[in-house]
Write an enzyme that holds these catalytic residues in place. Structure first.
Site, short mmCIF file in Angstrom:
data_model
loop_
_atom_site.label_atom_id
_atom_site.label_comp_id
_atom_site.label_asym_id
_atom_site.label_seq_id
_atom_site.Cartn_x
_atom_site.Cartn_y
_atom_site.Cartn_z
N SER A 171 0.64 -0.79 -0.33
CA SER A 171 0.23 0.00 0.51
C SER A 171 1.40 1.08 0.10
O SER A 171 1.90 1.78 0.52
CB SER A 171 -1.18 -0.11 1.75
OG SER A 171 -0.01 0.35 2.11
N LYS A 172 0.00 2.04 -0.55
CA LYS A 172 0.56 3.62 -0.56
C LYS A 172 1.44 4.17 0.79
O LYS A 172 2.42 4.96 0.95
CB LYS A 172 -0.34 4.74 -1.22
CG LYS A 172 -0.60 4.87 -2.45
CD LYS A 172 -0.75 6.10 -3.01
CE LYS A 172 -1.77 6.37 -3.99
NZ LYS A 172 -2.52 7.13 -3.64
N ARG A 173 0.81 3.84 2.13
CA ARG A 173 0.94 4.38 3.04
C ARG A 173 2.24 3.42 3.62
O ARG A 173 2.86 4.59 4.48
CB ARG A 173 0.30 4.05 3.71
CG ARG A 173 -1.26 5.27 4.13
CD ARG A 173 -2.20 5.11 5.22
NE ARG A 173 -2.77 3.17 5.44
CZ ARG A 173 -2.18 2.68 6.39
NH1 ARG A 173 -1.78 3.04 7.12
NH2 ARG A 173 -3.17 1.52 6.70
N LYS A 174 2.75 2.81 3.38
CA LYS A 174 3.87 2.07 3.79
C LYS A 174 5.30 1.48 2.64
O LYS A 174 6.00 0.99 3.12
CB LYS A 174 3.11 0.84 4.63
CG LYS A 174 2.17 0.28 5.58
CD LYS A 174 2.09 -0.66 5.77
CE LYS A 174 0.96 -0.20 7.85
NZ LYS A 174 0.19 -1.74 7.28
N ASN A 175 4.68 1.98 1.73
CA ASN A 175 5.77 1.36 0.65
C ASN A 175 5.10 2.33 -0.49
O ASN A 175 4.57 3.28 -1.05
CB ASN A 175 5.78 -0.09 -0.22
CG ASN A 175 6.68 -0.83 0.18
OD1 ASN A 175 7.24 -0.52 0.32
ND2 ASN A 175 5.84 -1.65 1.37
#
Ligand code: GLU
Length: 474
Positions: free
Chosen positions: A255-259
């Site tokens: 996901s964008k939040r983590k990667n």
């Protein structure tokens, strides 16, 4: 296998930045097609008008091309089965939905949003699976016609018969079986007249003669619906392979939040396309030889479904950094010079830049690090006093620097001087590493640099003298 042409496809939706997961799926589709002398197709699935973002289709294809993923047929290239953009194929879906209505595999549904919501709530309350209750299936032809004439909004649904096991042999996962009791009467045509993904992709995969559908694991639960659709049309069902999803370090779906999930980010950071592809290959497939560096060309020769990863591979950016470094080190200095050019903020004479790159290449992991790595060659440096005197007091530091300067001035900046400095350090019982560190900090302003003598050689004796003089007495 028959001797039919192998045809694979990716079907990205233009809903945002080009996703690294699209590149990941692409590489396996591409490899399988190429290995078998087949065709690899890019089709744009833009039927979800609410999520559509204009222009992103072009950007997705552009960035896949940047990664070396080139299709044989696509919106740009065209092909025998054009158009390759679903919003330009609406007339085709209209024609094909009629067939399903005629053979009663599909039906009109006029239920209002409110009714569907109510139904859903009741089902959730009574712990039954939320599913459409087929109310509109019992409408007569006349009732349907009247409703349409009156301008009532409708969708068209797939009529799923209960109690049937749908089985398919996934090329990565083996036999998968899902009972139709768990399948909803899927909407095929939405109330805006657009087809849903399920319907459009089946019609297109059939018309575009796709033989192997290789896609992400998240679609596995949709596959039985798709098989029902193929059967409803009386069409041959293609082979399926569902690749495992890329995962964040905590094993959640990437996901964008983590990667960073956008290919644009990787480009900006200075990852090389071949390194990104190599990294993605290793995430989804294991090389029988165990080697980690593999070119696309070689991958195409070696690819097989039985070596595809079944459990979600962790997207480990450190691994990518390592692979990128390997590919950067493979470049000639001329190639490297071209690659760093867009990142470089300094105006450096080409001959000097060559020398700098030659001794810096080893240490570049991402092209965007170039300015930090070489800034001290170009900018004035002011080594902080605590760094300069980290190992020795002021007096000793000055002594070392004075000796170093004299040696370099008398003998020139070369291996001979380096040897003399080392001998001196040993004689005076300095720790050799610490001794050279003092000189490095005085001349480079930092603890890590390329090999010292090579570095000083590029700086030139005048600059070296200036820097050492500045550090003496600080
Ligand atoms: N449009 C779908 C997506 O965005 C394609 C899924 C498939 O390959 O069938 O992922």
């Amino acid at each position: 296998m028959t001797n039919k042409e192998i045809r694979t496809r990716i079907a990205p939706s233009p809903t945002g930045d080009p996703h690294i997961g699209t590149a990941y799926i692409s590489i396996f589709n591409l490899a399988f097609a190429r290995q078998n002398g087949g065709k690899f197709i890019i089709r744009i699935e833009d039927t979800d008008r609410e999520r559509y973002i204009e222009g992103t289709d072009k950007i997705i294809i552009e960035n896949l091309n940047w990664l070396g993923i080139e299709a044989d047929e696509s919106p740009e290239i065209g092909g025998q089965y054009a158009p390759y953009v679903q919003s330009k194929r609406l007339h085709i879906y209209k024609e094909y939905i009629k067939k399903l209505l005629d053979n009663e595999s599909a039906y009109y549904c006029f239920c209002t949003k409110e009714r569907l919501e109510g139904l859903r709530n009741t089902q959730i309350h009574s712990h039954t699976q939320p599913k459409y209750d087929k109310k509109c299936l019992s409408l007569t032809k006349e009732e349907v016609e009247i409703n349409i004439k009156e301008g009532k909004e409708y969708v068209i649904r797939l009529n799923v018969k209960p109690g049937i096991d749908i089985k398919f042999n996934d090329l990565i996962r083996g036999e998968v079986s899902i009972n139709t009791d768990s399948i909803d009467d899927q909407v095929l045509i939405k109330n805006d007249g657009f087809p849903t993904y399920h319907f459009a992709s089946i019609v297109d995969d059939h018309l575009m003669k796709i033989t192997h559908v290789i896609r992400g694991e998240e679609w596995i639960s949709s596959t039985p619906k798709h098989i029902l659709l193929y059967k409803a049309f009386g069409w041959e069902v293609p082979s399926f392979a569902h690749t495992s999803l890329l995962r964040n370090k905590d094993r959640s779906k990437i996901s964008k939040r983590k990667n960073n999930t956008s290919i644009l980010w990787y480009k900006e950071q200075g990852y090389l396309p071949e390194a990104i592809i190599n990294f993605l290959i290793l995430l989804g497939w294991s090389n029988p030889s165990g080697e980690e560096i593999i070119s696309t060309h070689e991958f195409i020769k070696k690819f097989s479904f039985d070596r595809m990863t079944k459990s979600g591979p962790i997207f480990d950016i450190d691994k990518l950094n390592w692979i990128n470094g390997v590919y950067i080190r493979k470049k000639s200095i001329d190639e490297l010079k071209k690659l760093v050019k867009p990142y470089l903020k300094y105006d450096i004479k080409p001959s000097k830049l060559d020398k700098i790159l030659k001794i810096t290449q080893e240490r570049i992991k991402k092209l965007n690090e170039i300015n930090d790595l070489i800034s001290f060659f170009v900018e004035d440096i002011f080594p902080p006093s605590e760094l300069l005197h980290e190992k020795y007091d002021k007096e000793t530091t000055d002594k070392i620097l004075k000796f170093a300067l004299k040696t370099l001035k008398d003998n020139g900046i070369n291996k001979d001087s380096e040897l003399k400095l080392k001998e001196h350090a040993l004689q005076e019982k300095y720790n050799v590493g610490d001794f050279f560190m003092v000189i490095r900090i005085a001349t480079c302003g930092r603890k890590v640099s390329p090999p010292l003598i090579d570095t000083l050689d590029i700086l030139g004796i005048e600059e070296v003298e200036k820097r050492i003089q500045n550090s003496i007495g600080r």
